[in-house]
Motif scaffolding. Structure first.
Motif, mmCIF file in Angstrom:
data_model
loop_
_atom_site.group_PDB
_atom_site.id
_atom_site.type_symbol
_atom_site.label_atom_id
_atom_site.label_comp_id
_atom_site.label_asym_id
_atom_site.label_seq_id
_atom_site.Cartn_x
_atom_site.Cartn_y
_atom_site.Cartn_z
ATOM 1 N N THR A 139 0.943 -1.029 0.021
ATOM 2 C CA THR A 139 -0.097 -0.176 -0.037
ATOM 3 C C THR A 139 0.866 1.188 0.062
ATOM 4 O O THR A 139 1.801 1.333 0.942
ATOM 5 C CB THR A 139 -0.961 -0.008 1.256
ATOM 6 N N PRO A 140 0.606 2.396 -0.910
ATOM 7 C CA PRO A 140 1.585 3.324 -0.995
ATOM 8 C C PRO A 140 1.582 4.028 0.501
ATOM 9 O O PRO A 140 0.715 4.166 1.043
ATOM 10 C CB PRO A 140 0.971 4.229 -2.054
ATOM 11 N N HIS A 141 2.589 4.565 0.670
ATOM 12 C CA HIS A 141 2.802 5.380 2.177
ATOM 13 C C HIS A 141 3.272 6.647 1.811
ATOM 14 O O HIS A 141 4.333 6.965 1.025
ATOM 15 C CB HIS A 141 3.900 4.646 2.919
ATOM 16 N N PHE A 142 2.678 7.667 2.560
ATOM 17 C CA PHE A 142 3.007 9.034 2.174
ATOM 18 C C PHE A 142 3.541 9.672 3.259
ATOM 19 O O PHE A 142 2.906 9.272 4.493
ATOM 20 C CB PHE A 142 1.958 9.595 1.620
ATOM 21 N N GLN A 143 4.535 10.836 3.371
ATOM 22 C CA GLN A 143 4.861 11.420 4.459
ATOM 23 C C GLN A 143 4.718 12.978 4.052
ATOM 24 O O GLN A 143 4.697 13.455 2.855
ATOM 25 C CB GLN A 143 6.291 11.233 4.661
ATOM 26 N N ASN A 144 4.834 13.633 5.222
ATOM 27 C CA ASN A 144 4.726 15.120 5.027
ATOM 28 C C ASN A 144 5.719 16.067 5.597
ATOM 29 O O ASN A 144 5.531 17.148 6.491
ATOM 30 C CB ASN A 144 3.259 15.611 5.109
ATOM 31 N N ASP A 145 7.056 15.820 5.270
ATOM 32 C CA ASP A 145 8.160 16.264 6.153
ATOM 33 C C ASP A 145 8.118 17.963 6.010
ATOM 34 O O ASP A 145 8.391 18.599 6.901
ATOM 35 C CB ASP A 145 9.325 15.650 5.705
ATOM 36 N N ALA A 146 7.747 18.324 4.842
ATOM 37 C CA ALA A 146 7.681 19.747 4.630
ATOM 38 C C ALA A 146 6.293 20.704 5.073
ATOM 39 O O ALA A 146 6.397 21.782 4.916
ATOM 40 C CB ALA A 146 7.664 19.981 2.912
ATOM 41 N N GLY A 147 5.551 20.018 5.710
ATOM 42 C CA GLY A 147 4.348 20.230 6.236
ATOM 43 C C GLY A 147 3.390 21.012 5.287
ATOM 44 O O GLY A 147 2.929 22.116 5.516
ATOM 45 N N VAL B 278 2.119 8.513 7.333
ATOM 46 C CA VAL B 278 3.050 8.290 8.252
ATOM 47 C C VAL B 278 3.486 9.817 9.139
ATOM 48 O O VAL B 278 4.285 9.458 9.844
ATOM 49 C CB VAL B 278 4.341 7.394 7.800
ATOM 50 N N GLY B 279 2.882 10.816 8.701
ATOM 51 C CA GLY B 279 3.153 12.027 9.116
ATOM 52 C C GLY B 279 4.503 12.303 8.449
ATOM 53 O O GLY B 279 4.359 12.540 7.188
ATOM 54 N N ALA B 280 5.634 12.454 9.253
ATOM 55 C CA ALA B 280 7.050 12.974 8.816
ATOM 56 C C ALA B 280 7.882 11.608 9.258
ATOM 57 O O ALA B 280 7.599 10.723 9.593
ATOM 58 C CB ALA B 280 7.407 14.018 9.483
ATOM 59 N N HIS B 281 9.059 11.627 8.584
ATOM 60 C CA HIS B 281 10.022 10.583 8.688
ATOM 61 C C HIS B 281 10.324 10.553 10.359
ATOM 62 O O HIS B 281 10.355 11.656 11.133
ATOM 63 C CB HIS B 281 11.344 10.832 7.734
ATOM 64 N N PRO C 63 1.313 7.344 14.283
ATOM 65 C CA PRO C 63 0.956 6.144 13.910
ATOM 66 C C PRO C 63 0.797 5.872 12.459
ATOM 67 O O PRO C 63 0.167 6.878 12.009
ATOM 68 C CB PRO C 63 -0.208 5.786 14.933
ATOM 69 N N HIS C 64 1.448 5.015 11.905
ATOM 70 C CA HIS C 64 1.158 4.791 10.574
ATOM 71 C C HIS C 64 -0.407 4.316 10.333
ATOM 72 O O HIS C 64 -0.579 3.119 10.492
ATOM 73 C CB HIS C 64 2.100 3.830 9.821
ATOM 74 N N VAL C 65 -1.249 5.310 9.767
ATOM 75 C CA VAL C 65 -2.601 5.244 9.592
ATOM 76 C C VAL C 65 -3.041 4.894 8.187
ATOM 77 O O VAL C 65 -2.767 5.602 7.331
ATOM 78 C CB VAL C 65 -3.399 6.232 10.241
ATOM 79 N N PHE C 66 -3.914 3.688 8.099
ATOM 80 C CA PHE C 66 -4.436 3.305 7.048
ATOM 81 C C PHE C 66 -5.846 4.272 6.433
ATOM 82 O O PHE C 66 -6.673 4.525 7.524
ATOM 83 C CB PHE C 66 -4.988 1.863 6.705
ATOM 84 N N LEU C 67 -5.557 5.015 5.579
ATOM 85 C CA LEU C 67 -6.704 5.866 5.193
ATOM 86 C C LEU C 67 -7.395 5.512 3.804
ATOM 87 O O LEU C 67 -6.632 4.862 3.002
ATOM 88 C CB LEU C 67 -6.449 7.413 4.949
ATOM 89 N N ASP C 68 -8.710 5.676 3.828
ATOM 90 C CA ASP C 68 -9.789 5.099 2.504
ATOM 91 C C ASP C 68 -10.479 6.256 2.137
ATOM 92 O O ASP C 68 -11.262 6.550 3.090
ATOM 93 C CB ASP C 68 -10.054 3.931 2.776
ATOM 94 N N MET C 69 -10.408 6.649 0.967
ATOM 95 C CA MET C 69 -11.264 7.943 0.549
ATOM 96 C C MET C 69 -12.566 7.208 0.285
ATOM 97 O O MET C 69 -13.551 8.289 0.160
ATOM 98 C CB MET C 69 -10.615 8.601 -0.672
ATOM 99 N N GLY C 70 -12.788 6.157 -0.150
ATOM 100 C CA GLY C 70 -14.123 5.584 -0.558
ATOM 101 C C GLY C 70 -14.460 6.155 -1.783
ATOM 102 O O GLY C 70 -13.883 6.301 -2.734
ATOM 103 N N ILE D 280 6.295 10.741 -1.270
ATOM 104 C CA ILE D 280 6.004 9.302 -0.894
ATOM 105 C C ILE D 280 7.044 8.930 0.026
ATOM 106 O O ILE D 280 8.270 9.468 0.048
ATOM 107 C CB ILE D 280 6.275 8.639 -2.540
ATOM 108 N N PHE D 281 6.789 8.157 0.938
ATOM 109 C CA PHE D 281 7.454 7.562 2.253
ATOM 110 C C PHE D 281 8.498 6.440 1.599
ATOM 111 O O PHE D 281 8.085 5.514 1.218
ATOM 112 C CB PHE D 281 6.820 7.266 3.133
ATOM 113 N N GLU D 282 9.839 6.761 1.751
ATOM 114 C CA GLU D 282 10.752 5.943 1.655
ATOM 115 C C GLU D 282 11.509 5.739 3.074
ATOM 116 O O GLU D 282 12.284 6.539 3.518
ATOM 117 C CB GLU D 282 11.663 6.500 0.738
ATOM 118 N N ALA D 283 11.564 4.653 3.710
ATOM 119 C CA ALA D 283 12.221 4.280 4.926
ATOM 120 C C ALA D 283 13.815 4.391 4.626
ATOM 121 O O ALA D 283 14.671 4.132 3.819
ATOM 122 C CB ALA D 283 11.981 2.773 5.417
#
Length: 82
Positions: free
Chosen positions: A6-14, A28-31, A37-44, A75-78
């Motif tokens: 599942t694609p993971h997204f982050q928002n380090d830049a706010g 995942v919020g930021a790195h 908490p890494h939360v699953f979201l569904d737009m439906g 896009i979140f990259e560990a």
């Protein structure tokens, strides 16, 4: 997709809004260590979803691929522990 099914997204830049090309994803919020908490979201059937932890507005954009965001770089990259 950064090694995730599942694609993971982050928002380090706010960013207030991030356009994405999928309707089911993880925020995942930021790195780490600034993540939430890494939360699953569904737009439906909707075209947008707000993360309940970081308040980022994710907006579906059908012209984007699963690994694309607008603005770019969300896009979140560990990161490996160095």
């Amino acid at each position: 997709m950064a090694g995730h099914g599942t694609p993971h997204f982050q928002n380090d830049a706010g960013h207030a809004k991030i356009e994405i090309g999928v309707k089911e994803f993880m925020c995942v919020g930021a790195h780490p260590p600034y993540d939430h908490p890494h939360v699953f979201l569904d737009m439906g059937d909707e075209a947008e979803k707000v993360c309940p932890y970081c308040s980022t507005l994710f907006v579906y954009n059908a012209s984007l691929g699963a690994e694309e965001t607008r603005p770019e770089g969300c896009i979140f990259e560990a990161r490996s522990a160095a």
